[in-house]
Design a protein around this motif. Structure first.
Motif, mmCIF file in Angstrom:
data_model
loop_
_atom_site.group_PDB
_atom_site.id
_atom_site.type_symbol
_atom_site.label_atom_id
_atom_site.label_comp_id
_atom_site.label_asym_id
_atom_site.label_seq_id
_atom_site.Cartn_x
_atom_site.Cartn_y
_atom_site.Cartn_z
ATOM 1 N N GLN A 38 -13.106 48.201 -49.762
ATOM 2 C CA GLN A 38 -13.881 48.583 -48.580
ATOM 3 C C GLN A 38 -13.334 47.915 -47.317
ATOM 4 O O GLN A 38 -13.335 48.523 -46.249
ATOM 5 C CB GLN A 38 -15.365 48.249 -48.757
ATOM 6 C CG GLN A 38 -16.264 48.847 -47.685
ATOM 7 C CD GLN A 38 -16.095 50.368 -47.551
ATOM 8 O OE1 GLN A 38 -16.175 51.101 -48.535
ATOM 9 N NE2 GLN A 38 -15.853 50.842 -46.330
ATOM 10 N N SER A 39 -12.843 46.700 -47.408
ATOM 11 C CA SER A 39 -12.254 46.025 -46.241
ATOM 12 C C SER A 39 -10.993 46.745 -45.776
ATOM 13 O O SER A 39 -10.732 46.863 -44.580
ATOM 14 C CB SER A 39 -11.910 44.576 -46.565
ATOM 15 O OG SER A 39 -13.083 43.841 -46.822
ATOM 16 N N ILE A 40 -10.225 47.226 -46.737
ATOM 17 C CA ILE A 40 -9.014 47.979 -46.380
ATOM 18 C C ILE A 40 -9.405 49.254 -45.645
ATOM 19 O O ILE A 40 -8.846 49.576 -44.592
ATOM 20 C CB ILE A 40 -8.190 48.302 -47.646
ATOM 21 C CG1 ILE A 40 -7.593 47.017 -48.213
ATOM 22 C CG2 ILE A 40 -7.097 49.319 -47.350
ATOM 23 C CD1 ILE A 40 -6.909 47.178 -49.561
ATOM 24 N N LEU A 41 -10.395 49.971 -46.191
ATOM 25 C CA LEU A 41 -10.837 51.213 -45.535
ATOM 26 C C LEU A 41 -11.450 50.927 -44.167
ATOM 27 O O LEU A 41 -11.216 51.680 -43.204
ATOM 28 C CB LEU A 41 -11.828 51.952 -46.430
ATOM 29 C CG LEU A 41 -11.262 52.502 -47.747
ATOM 30 C CD1 LEU A 41 -12.363 53.178 -48.546
ATOM 31 C CD2 LEU A 41 -10.097 53.446 -47.495
ATOM 32 N N THR B 137 -17.727 52.941 -56.334
ATOM 33 C CA THR B 137 -17.714 51.690 -57.098
ATOM 34 C C THR B 137 -17.247 50.499 -56.262
ATOM 35 O O THR B 137 -17.495 49.348 -56.633
ATOM 36 C CB THR B 137 -16.799 51.806 -58.331
ATOM 37 O OG1 THR B 137 -15.462 52.028 -57.902
ATOM 38 C CG2 THR B 137 -17.265 52.922 -59.256
ATOM 39 N N GLY B 138 -16.557 50.786 -55.161
ATOM 40 C CA GLY B 138 -16.031 49.709 -54.311
ATOM 41 C C GLY B 138 -14.768 49.079 -54.873
ATOM 42 O O GLY B 138 -14.316 48.040 -54.387
ATOM 43 N N LYS B 139 -14.195 49.721 -55.883
ATOM 44 C CA LYS B 139 -12.969 49.208 -56.496
ATOM 45 C C LYS B 139 -11.953 50.328 -56.633
ATOM 46 O O LYS B 139 -12.310 51.454 -56.942
ATOM 47 C CB LYS B 139 -13.250 48.626 -57.883
ATOM 48 C CG LYS B 139 -14.120 47.402 -57.867
ATOM 49 C CD LYS B 139 -14.308 46.870 -59.270
ATOM 50 C CE LYS B 139 -15.181 45.639 -59.239
ATOM 51 N NZ LYS B 139 -15.401 45.085 -60.567
ATOM 52 N N ALA B 140 -10.697 49.951 -56.393
ATOM 53 C CA ALA B 140 -9.594 50.888 -56.583
ATOM 54 C C ALA B 140 -8.487 50.135 -57.309
ATOM 55 O O ALA B 140 -8.449 48.904 -57.285
ATOM 56 C CB ALA B 140 -9.098 51.404 -55.237
ATOM 57 N N PRO B 141 -7.596 50.860 -57.969
ATOM 58 C CA PRO B 141 -6.481 50.178 -58.640
ATOM 59 C C PRO B 141 -5.655 49.360 -57.647
ATOM 60 O O PRO B 141 -5.573 49.693 -56.457
ATOM 61 C CB PRO B 141 -5.652 51.325 -59.224
ATOM 62 C CG PRO B 141 -6.542 52.514 -59.227
ATOM 63 C CD PRO B 141 -7.544 52.309 -58.143
#
Length: 138
Positions: A19-22, A50-54
């Motif tokens: 989310q910080s990246i986005l 989910t707030g998580k990405a690879p």
């Protein structure tokens, strides 16, 4: 001399959360993120939910954030500083070697076979006087 300014070891070990990246990228639409990463839109929606990405997705987008651009800029400045320092050191070494060569060349004009001038091909060997250095036969 080989200078390896940037290698895979310089990849970031820790990354900001998804989310910080986005947020840093001004929250682009999921379709744009999907297109950039080469994944489906539903996948990006799931990551957002989910707030998580690879890690690979975070790493790919990280270089577009202010933090990633800052790392690239710092690496470029450091690489430039290293290259300039190397160029200066090599220039100094060349000047020192030229001074040493001039000193060696000034030491002798004997015309010996191992004369540095003759060996380096910098100047023709000095002419010998007639009758000098003749061998006597017994």
């Amino acid at each position: 001399m080989t200078v390896n300014l940037y290698s895979i070891e310089h990849a970031p070990r820790a990354l900001p959360i998804w989310q910080s990246i986005l947020d840093d990228l001004s929250n682009p639409p999921a379709a744009r993120v999907a297109r950039v990463l080469g994944v489906g839109t539903r996948t990006v929606y799931r990551w957002n939910r989910t707030g998580k990405a690879p890690r690979s997705a975070c790493l790919a987008l990280f270089w577009l954030t202010r933090w990633g651009r800052s790392e690239v800029h710092c690496a470029a400045v450091n690489d430039c500083t290293t290259a300039v320092g190397l160029a200066r050191a090599l220039d100094l070494e060349v000047r020192q070697l030229r001074t040493q060569l001039a000193h060696v060349l000034a030491l002798s004009d004997s015309g010996a076979a191992n004369d540095p001038v003759t060996q380096l091909g910098l100047a023709p060997p000095p002419k010998r006087l007639a009758g000098a250095h003749r061998e006597t036969k017994a």
